[in-house]
Write an enzyme that holds these catalytic residues in place. Structure first.
Site, PDB file in Angstrom:
ATOM      1  N   ARG A 186      28.201  55.192   9.880  1.00 59.26           N
ATOM      2  CA  ARG A 186      27.575  56.359  10.522  1.00 59.26           C
ATOM      3  C   ARG A 186      27.694  57.602   9.641  1.00 59.26           C
ATOM      4  O   ARG A 186      26.746  58.390   9.501  1.00 59.26           O
ATOM      5  CB  ARG A 186      28.251  56.612  11.877  1.00 59.26           C
ATOM      6  CG  ARG A 186      27.915  57.956  12.541  1.00 59.26           C
ATOM      7  CD  ARG A 186      26.442  58.054  12.860  1.00 59.26           C
ATOM      8  NE  ARG A 186      26.104  59.329  13.474  1.00 59.26           N
ATOM      9  CZ  ARG A 186      25.764  60.427  12.798  1.00 59.26           C
ATOM     10  NH1 ARG A 186      25.729  60.393  11.468  1.00 59.26           N
ATOM     11  NH2 ARG A 186      25.435  61.536  13.426  1.00 59.26           N
ATOM     12  N   SER A 278      23.570  33.468  41.582  1.00 59.06           N
ATOM     13  CA  SER A 278      22.691  32.386  41.161  1.00 59.06           C
ATOM     14  C   SER A 278      21.499  32.337  42.094  1.00 59.06           C
ATOM     15  O   SER A 278      21.622  32.591  43.296  1.00 59.06           O
ATOM     16  CB  SER A 278      23.452  31.054  41.204  1.00 59.06           C
ATOM     17  OG  SER A 278      22.556  29.958  41.147  1.00 59.06           O
ATOM     18  N   ARG A 317       8.196  50.983  -4.730  1.00 60.83           N
ATOM     19  CA  ARG A 317       7.931  50.906  -3.287  1.00 60.83           C
ATOM     20  C   ARG A 317       7.513  49.466  -3.028  1.00 60.83           C
ATOM     21  O   ARG A 317       6.641  48.938  -3.715  1.00 60.83           O
ATOM     22  CB  ARG A 317       6.808  51.873  -2.871  1.00 60.83           C
ATOM     23  CG  ARG A 317       7.096  53.354  -3.096  1.00 60.83           C
ATOM     24  CD  ARG A 317       7.820  53.998  -1.922  1.00 60.83           C
ATOM     25  NE  ARG A 317       7.107  53.772  -0.674  1.00 60.83           N
ATOM     26  CZ  ARG A 317       5.962  54.366  -0.318  1.00 60.83           C
ATOM     27  NH1 ARG A 317       5.380  55.234  -1.145  1.00 60.83           N
ATOM     28  NH2 ARG A 317       5.391  54.108   0.833  1.00 60.83           N
TER      29      ARG A 317
END
Length: 443
Positions: A186, A278, A317
């Site tokens: 980060r 369920s 690129r």
């Protein structure tokens, strides 16, 4: 009948409704693209390369709510990416006077890469918050069950006793490893600015004398790191994201795998706090959170592999390698963000059945401490005799339905040995308590 929104996550309950889903939705990505465009104009204005009024006009126009994301998606096919139609729409929204300052000098990849880093940063912030919830919940479990003895299992079978506290501490250690990796990535996410072929040539045409200063100003405007070089085909940031996200999925998957095994009906040593129902069997309380986390852990490595494969990008690129990144990276962010959300709910509500764990220590009639007995009885009986005796008694515990303790008590050679203490599984957990304490010292 209206066309459904393709971004709802109908078949993706693992991330649907999660903070990560919102941070990576089409609207959020569109806003990140617009944030990048506005930041570029502001950076140029800060260096005297554009009038301040242009920066204000572009920033005010860069509101995702003013643009048709579906139209942009449809028109992206024409040029192969959504930036091309977005630049046209943003330029029109800014107006004739300041429209020429939109996207000036940049290439589509500059904006899309920067937007991707913005979306990733915003999602990782949410992921880190949920990982912190998980590690805190696991710390409480580890401390609360420091001395809760349970069977240790190797290759699916009972091995020697351990403690649930040590197991929870181990889970937490993995989560902290994931947190540290995510936090490091980060903090390293860079902006992208290179122009058509990574030389920043067009910016010099528009009067930029110091392209490094422009790159730094742009990075500061978007809140990302300034890159040393344009990284159009140097995809370290993408690979780093792939690695930390795949690791996090696996770390959370370890917890889920253990919960799924230990929560089986016939084991029932732990249980999710709120199981799912369920459609056919009213009695079931399915371990839904663990199931979704386990699914994420199975999908993440393949998504990461695609991103690693895109490192081999040709020229300045690439054709295809860059394009192949977009969907798997967003899938990874969503998948792992959703898994962290589910892991927080799972660990905060986990129920631990200590009595059941203690009962299961006796399932092998005392054989779970045979390792200890081999070592403790060798000085009394001799190593060879101790091994032969325990091998024979191990067979008899099953054949005669008697405990190892009871059979050992019949041996005259052991009449002065405190067999009760030696055969109590709860008293053979080694350094589990000390290891748990040491693990919990890690912040």
């Amino acid at each position: 009948m209206t066309s459904p929104d393709p971004d709802t996550g109908l078949l993706a309950p693992g991330w649907a409704g999660s903070p990560a889903a919102s941070a990576t939705a089409d609207g959020a990505y569109l806003q990140a693209l617009l944030d990048a465009e506005a930041a570029l104009t502001r950076a140029q204005a800060a260096l005297g390369l554009a009038p301040p009024e242009a920066a204000t006009a572009v920033t005010e126009a860069a509101d995702a709510g003013r643009f048709d994301v579906r139209s942009l998606a449809d028109r992206a096919r024409g040029g192969g990416n959504p930036v091309i139609p977005l630049v046209a729409d943003l330029t029109e929204a800014v107006g004739e006077e300041y429209g020429p300052y939109v996207h000036r000098g940049a290439t589509s990849q500059d904006i899309l890469d920067t937007a991707t880093m913005l979306a990733a940063a915003r999602t990782l912030d949410l992921l880190l918050a949920d990982l912190d919830r998980v590690q805190q919940a696991l710390a409480r479990l580890a401390a609360g069950h420091r001395d809760t003895a349970m069977p240790g299992r190797t290759l699916t079978q009972h091995a020697v006793p351990t403690t649930f506290g040590l197991k929870a501490a181990g889970w937490r250690a993995l989560v902290l490893d994931a947190r540290d990796r995510v936090a490091a990535v980060r903090g390293s996410l860079p902006a992208q600015l290179g122009g058509a072929a990574g030389t920043l040539a067009a910016f010099t045409v528009y009067g930029t004398e110091d392209t490094q200063a422009l790159t730094a100003a742009f990075a500061a405007e978007v809140g990302l790191r300034a890159p040393l070089l344009p990284w159009h085909t140097l995809r370290t940031p993408i690979a780093d994201l792939a690695g930390c996200l795949a690791f996090t999925a696996g770390a959370l998957g370890k917890i889920a795998s253990d919960v799924l095994v230990l929560g089986r009906t016939e084991i029932a040593e732990i249980a999710e706090g709120g199981g799912g129902g369920s459609s056919a069997m009213p009695h079931k309380a399915n371990p839904v959170r663990s199931t979704l986390i386990a699914a994420a852990a199975r999908r993440a490595p393949q998504l990461a592999a695609t991103l690693y494969g895109s490192l081999a990008a040709e020229d300045e690129r690439p054709a295809g390698a860059w394009h192949a990144e977009w969907e798997p990276l967003r899938d990874l962010l969503r998948l792992v963000g959703g898994a962290a959300r589910d892991a927080a709910e799972l660990t905060e509500g986990l129920r631990v059945h200590a009595d059941t764990m203690r009962e299961h220590l006796d399932l092998t009639h005392g054989l779970i401490v045979s390792e200890r007995l081999s070592a403790e009885l060798a000085p009394v009986l001799g190593r060879a005799r101790a091994k032969a005796l325990l091998t024979d008694l191990a067979k008899r515990t099953y054949a005669e339905g008697l405990s190892l303790d009871e059979l050992l008590s019949r041996e005259p050679e052991l009449k002065n040995v405190d067999l009760g203490a030696l055969t109590d599984p709860a008293r053979y957990t080694g350094s589990a308590g000390a290891l748990t304490d040491r693990a919990l010292e890690r912040p």
